[in-house]
Scaffold this motif. Structure first.
Motif, PDB file in Angstrom:
ATOM      1  N   ALA A  40       1.027  -0.907   0.109  1.00 46.93           N
ATOM      2  CA  ALA A  40      -0.374   0.123   0.036  1.00 46.93           C
ATOM      3  C   ALA A  40       0.652   1.200   0.225  1.00 46.93           C
ATOM      4  CB  ALA A  40      -0.830  -0.219   1.300  1.00 46.93           C
ATOM      5  N   PRO A  41       0.480   2.722  -0.430  1.00 45.79           N
ATOM      6  CA  PRO A  41       0.341   3.776  -0.551  1.00 45.79           C
ATOM      7  C   PRO A  41       1.770   4.010   0.938  1.00 45.79           C
ATOM      8  CG  PRO A  41      -0.515   3.830  -2.099  1.00 45.79           C
ATOM      9  CD  PRO A  41      -0.946   2.482  -1.393  1.00 45.79           C
ATOM     10  N   GLY A  42       2.637   4.781   0.861  1.00 45.32           N
ATOM     11  CA  GLY A  42       3.544   4.210   1.683  1.00 45.32           C
ATOM     12  C   GLY A  42       3.741   3.730   2.621  1.00 45.32           C
ATOM     13  N   ARG A  43       3.630   2.164   2.725  1.00 44.90           N
ATOM     14  CA  ARG A  43       3.992   1.099   3.326  1.00 44.90           C
ATOM     15  C   ARG A  43       4.717  -0.178   3.007  1.00 44.90           C
ATOM     16  NH1 ARG A  43      -1.115  -1.433   6.125  1.00 44.90           N
ATOM     17  NH2 ARG A  43       0.466  -1.749   7.734  1.00 44.90           N
ATOM     18  N   GLU A  44       5.138  -0.890   3.785  1.00 46.15           N
ATOM     19  CA  GLU A  44       5.828  -1.930   3.426  1.00 46.15           C
ATOM     20  C   GLU A  44       5.448  -2.774   2.365  1.00 46.15           C
ATOM     21  OE1 GLU A  44      10.059  -0.702   6.403  1.00 46.15           O
ATOM     22  OE2 GLU A  44       9.265  -4.009   6.022  1.00 46.15           O
ATOM     23  N   ARG A  45       5.895  -3.582   1.588  1.00 47.13           N
ATOM     24  CA  ARG A  45       5.162  -4.690   0.949  1.00 47.13           C
ATOM     25  C   ARG A  45       5.201  -5.793   2.194  1.00 47.13           C
ATOM     26  NH1 ARG A  45       8.129  -7.280  -4.887  1.00 47.13           N
ATOM     27  NH2 ARG A  45       7.575  -4.700  -4.745  1.00 47.13           N
ATOM     28  N   GLU A  46       3.998  -6.513   2.417  1.00 46.19           N
ATOM     29  CA  GLU A  46       3.555  -7.680   3.284  1.00 46.19           C
ATOM     30  C   GLU A  46       3.439  -8.772   2.341  1.00 46.19           C
ATOM     31  OE1 GLU A  46       0.414  -6.051   5.270  1.00 46.19           O
ATOM     32  OE2 GLU A  46      -0.486  -6.059   4.223  1.00 46.19           O
ATOM     33  N   PHE A  47       3.457  -9.821   3.181  1.00 45.46           N
ATOM     34  CA  PHE A  47       2.654 -10.834   2.742  1.00 45.46           C
ATOM     35  C   PHE A  47       1.058 -11.253   2.894  1.00 45.46           C
ATOM     36  CE2 PHE A  47       2.915 -15.238   1.982  1.00 45.46           C
ATOM     37  CZ  PHE A  47       2.228 -16.066   3.488  1.00 45.46           C
ATOM     38  N   VAL A  48       0.751 -11.585   1.881  1.00 49.02           N
ATOM     39  CA  VAL A  48      -0.301 -11.933   2.078  1.00 49.02           C
ATOM     40  C   VAL A  48      -0.997 -13.961   1.339  1.00 49.02           C
ATOM     41  CG1 VAL A  48      -2.158 -11.779   0.242  1.00 49.02           C
ATOM     42  CG2 VAL A  48      -1.117  -9.947   0.329  1.00 49.02           C
ATOM     43  N   ALA A  49      -0.389 -14.377   0.778  1.00 47.89           N
ATOM     44  CA  ALA A  49      -0.747 -15.556   1.077  1.00 47.89           C
ATOM     45  C   ALA A  49       0.428 -17.071   0.247  1.00 47.89           C
ATOM     46  CB  ALA A  49      -2.432 -15.901   0.493  1.00 47.89           C
ATOM     47  N   ALA A  50       0.588 -17.843   0.713  1.00 46.72           N
ATOM     48  CA  ALA A  50       0.808 -18.923  -0.344  1.00 46.72           C
ATOM     49  C   ALA A  50       0.957 -20.372  -0.511  1.00 46.72           C
ATOM     50  CB  ALA A  50       3.072 -18.276  -0.148  1.00 46.72           C
ATOM     51  N   LEU A  86     -13.931  -7.560   0.321  1.00 45.17           N
ATOM     52  CA  LEU A  86     -12.745  -6.823   0.152  1.00 45.17           C
ATOM     53  C   LEU A  86     -13.351  -5.893   1.364  1.00 45.17           C
ATOM     54  CD1 LEU A  86     -12.061  -7.329  -3.708  1.00 45.17           C
ATOM     55  CD2 LEU A  86     -10.537  -7.890  -1.798  1.00 45.17           C
ATOM     56  N   LYS A  87     -12.018  -5.559   1.466  1.00 42.91           N
ATOM     57  CA  LYS A  87     -12.080  -4.081   2.729  1.00 42.91           C
ATOM     58  C   LYS A  87     -11.618  -3.380   1.640  1.00 42.91           C
ATOM     59  CE  LYS A  87     -12.002  -7.307   6.564  1.00 42.91           C
ATOM     60  NZ  LYS A  87     -11.877  -7.074   8.031  1.00 42.91           N
ATOM     61  N   PRO A  88     -11.245  -1.393   2.190  1.00 41.99           N
ATOM     62  CA  PRO A  88     -10.354  -0.406   1.873  1.00 41.99           C
ATOM     63  C   PRO A  88      -9.705  -1.268   1.799  1.00 41.99           C
ATOM     64  CG  PRO A  88     -12.856   0.926   2.525  1.00 41.99           C
ATOM     65  CD  PRO A  88     -13.311  -1.042   3.267  1.00 41.99           C
ATOM     66  N   GLU A  89      -8.892  -1.170   3.249  1.00 42.54           N
ATOM     67  CA  GLU A  89      -7.908  -1.445   3.541  1.00 42.54           C
ATOM     68  C   GLU A  89      -7.187  -2.618   2.529  1.00 42.54           C
ATOM     69  OE1 GLU A  89     -10.182  -1.487   5.697  1.00 42.54           O
ATOM     70  OE2 GLU A  89     -10.231  -3.062   7.462  1.00 42.54           O
ATOM     71  N   ASP A  90      -7.767  -3.128   2.213  1.00 37.97           N
ATOM     72  CA  ASP A  90      -6.805  -4.110   1.243  1.00 37.97           C
ATOM     73  C   ASP A  90      -6.174  -3.675  -0.107  1.00 37.97           C
ATOM     74  OD1 ASP A  90     -10.053  -6.594   1.938  1.00 37.97           O
ATOM     75  OD2 ASP A  90      -7.507  -6.758   2.449  1.00 37.97           O
ATOM     76  N   THR A  91      -6.680  -2.438  -0.297  1.00 38.71           N
ATOM     77  CA  THR A  91      -6.067  -1.197  -1.244  1.00 38.71           C
ATOM     78  C   THR A  91      -4.858  -1.385  -2.071  1.00 38.71           C
ATOM     79  OG1 THR A  91      -8.162  -0.242  -1.479  1.00 38.71           O
ATOM     80  CG2 THR A  91      -6.359   0.593  -2.137  1.00 38.71           C
ATOM     81  N   VAL A  93      -0.475  -2.412  -4.194  1.00 36.25           N
ATOM     82  CA  VAL A  93      -0.748  -3.206  -5.568  1.00 36.25           C
ATOM     83  C   VAL A  93      -0.279  -4.501  -5.361  1.00 36.25           C
ATOM     84  CG1 VAL A  93       1.218  -3.085  -7.205  1.00 36.25           C
ATOM     85  CG2 VAL A  93       0.616  -1.336  -6.474  1.00 36.25           C
ATOM     86  N   TYR A  94      -0.666  -5.833  -6.044  1.00 41.79           N
ATOM     87  CA  TYR A  94      -0.660  -7.024  -5.494  1.00 41.79           C
ATOM     88  C   TYR A  94       0.559  -7.488  -6.921  1.00 41.79           C
ATOM     89  CZ  TYR A  94      -4.506  -7.190  -2.280  1.00 41.79           C
ATOM     90  OH  TYR A  94      -5.193  -6.485  -1.093  1.00 41.79           O
ATOM     91  N   TYR A  95       1.916  -7.933  -6.172  1.00 44.97           N
ATOM     92  CA  TYR A  95       2.838  -8.818  -6.296  1.00 44.97           C
ATOM     93  C   TYR A  95       2.740 -10.369  -6.392  1.00 44.97           C
ATOM     94  CZ  TYR A  95       4.483  -4.412  -6.872  1.00 44.97           C
ATOM     95  OH  TYR A  95       4.509  -2.577  -6.696  1.00 44.97           O
ATOM     96  N   CYS A  96       2.729 -11.494  -6.860  1.00 46.11           N
ATOM     97  CA  CYS A  96       3.100 -12.592  -7.595  1.00 46.11           C
ATOM     98  C   CYS A  96       4.440 -12.781  -7.717  1.00 46.11           C
ATOM     99  CB  CYS A  96       3.225 -12.619  -9.075  1.00 46.11           C
ATOM    100  SG  CYS A  96       2.810 -14.631  -9.363  1.00 46.11           S
ATOM    101  N   ASN A  97       4.585 -13.597  -6.549  1.00 45.66           N
ATOM    102  CA  ASN A  97       6.236 -14.146  -6.637  1.00 45.66           C
ATOM    103  C   ASN A  97       6.673 -15.697  -6.336  1.00 45.66           C
ATOM    104  OD1 ASN A  97       7.658 -15.733  -3.695  1.00 45.66           O
ATOM    105  ND2 ASN A  97       8.750 -13.532  -4.437  1.00 45.66           N
ATOM    106  N   ALA A  98       7.508 -15.867  -7.103  1.00 46.99           N
ATOM    107  CA  ALA A  98       7.710 -17.564  -7.951  1.00 46.99           C
ATOM    108  C   ALA A  98       9.280 -17.761  -6.797  1.00 46.99           C
ATOM    109  CB  ALA A  98       8.105 -17.551  -8.235  1.00 46.99           C
ATOM    110  N   ASN A  99       9.134 -18.802  -5.273  1.00 41.90           N
ATOM    111  CA  ASN A  99      10.528 -19.022  -5.008  1.00 41.90           C
ATOM    112  C   ASN A  99      11.222 -20.678  -5.551  1.00 41.90           C
ATOM    113  OD1 ASN A  99      11.806 -20.070  -2.581  1.00 41.90           O
ATOM    114  ND2 ASN A  99      12.321 -18.482  -2.893  1.00 41.90           N
ATOM    115  N   HIS A 100      12.145 -20.417  -6.148  1.00 43.38           N
ATOM    116  CA  HIS A 100      12.724 -21.958  -6.818  1.00 43.38           C
ATOM    117  C   HIS A 100      12.803 -23.007  -5.554  1.00 43.38           C
ATOM    118  CE1 HIS A 100      14.447 -25.047  -8.618  1.00 43.38           C
ATOM    119  NE2 HIS A 100      14.207 -24.474  -9.831  1.00 43.38           N
ATOM    120  N   VAL A 114      -5.102  -3.678  -6.606  1.00 46.33           N
ATOM    121  CA  VAL A 114      -6.651  -3.375  -6.457  1.00 46.33           C
ATOM    122  C   VAL A 114      -6.982  -2.457  -6.055  1.00 46.33           C
ATOM    123  CG1 VAL A 114      -7.549  -4.721  -4.684  1.00 46.33           C
ATOM    124  CG2 VAL A 114      -5.690  -6.133  -6.281  1.00 46.33           C
ATOM    125  N   THR A 115      -7.643  -1.532  -6.117  1.00 48.61           N
ATOM    126  CA  THR A 115      -8.378  -0.901  -5.046  1.00 48.61           C
ATOM    127  C   THR A 115      -9.922  -0.637  -4.896  1.00 48.61           C
ATOM    128  OG1 THR A 115      -7.088   1.202  -6.645  1.00 48.61           O
ATOM    129  CG2 THR A 115      -9.227   2.044  -5.018  1.00 48.61           C
TER     130      THR A 115
END
Length: 118
Positions: A40-50, A86-91, A93-100, A114-115
């Motif tokens: 989210a703007p002004g925040r660090e990237r955070e884990f959502v799901a794996a 969905l909640k406003p706090e879910d707004t 940028v969502y990133y996909c990650n791949a880890n070998h 996502v807004t």
């Protein structure tokens, strides 16, 4: 090198749903654990799901548990994130990650916005 392309973001009202998709260019997609993160703007990237390479195990941040579902289709080289209630706090940028599995190399997509409006 693995290229990840996310799609499915957009604008939705609170309480609505979206499904994000992430297609990977890897020839051996099943050798990657996959995840979704958000920033989210002004925040660090955070884990959502794996999800593990086999799809047998999934993990969620407490903030999305019970509302979001991660899944994968190894035949289509695709991982999904179904987002409900969905909640406003879910707004974010969502990133996909791949880890070998063996090299532990990390790869990231370009992100999808996502807004959620209140």
């Amino acid at each position: 090198q693995v290229r990840l392309v996310e799609s499915g973001g957009g604008l939705v009202q609170a309480g609505g749903s979206l499904r994000l998709s992430c297609v990977a260019s890897a020839h051996t997609f099943s050798l990657y654990n996959m995840g979704w993160y958000r920033q989210a703007p002004g925040r660090e990237r955070e884990f959502v799901a794996a999800i593990r390479w086999s799809g047998a195990s999934t993990f969620y941040a407490n903030s999305v548990k019970g509302r979001f579902t991660i899944s994968r289709d190894n035949a289509k080289n695709t991982v999904y994130l179904q987002m409900n209630s969905l909640k406003p706090e879910d707004t974010a940028v969502y990133y996909c990650n791949a880890n070998h599995l063996s090299t532990r190399n990390d790869y990231w997509g370009q992100g999808t916005q996502v807004t959620v409006s209140s």
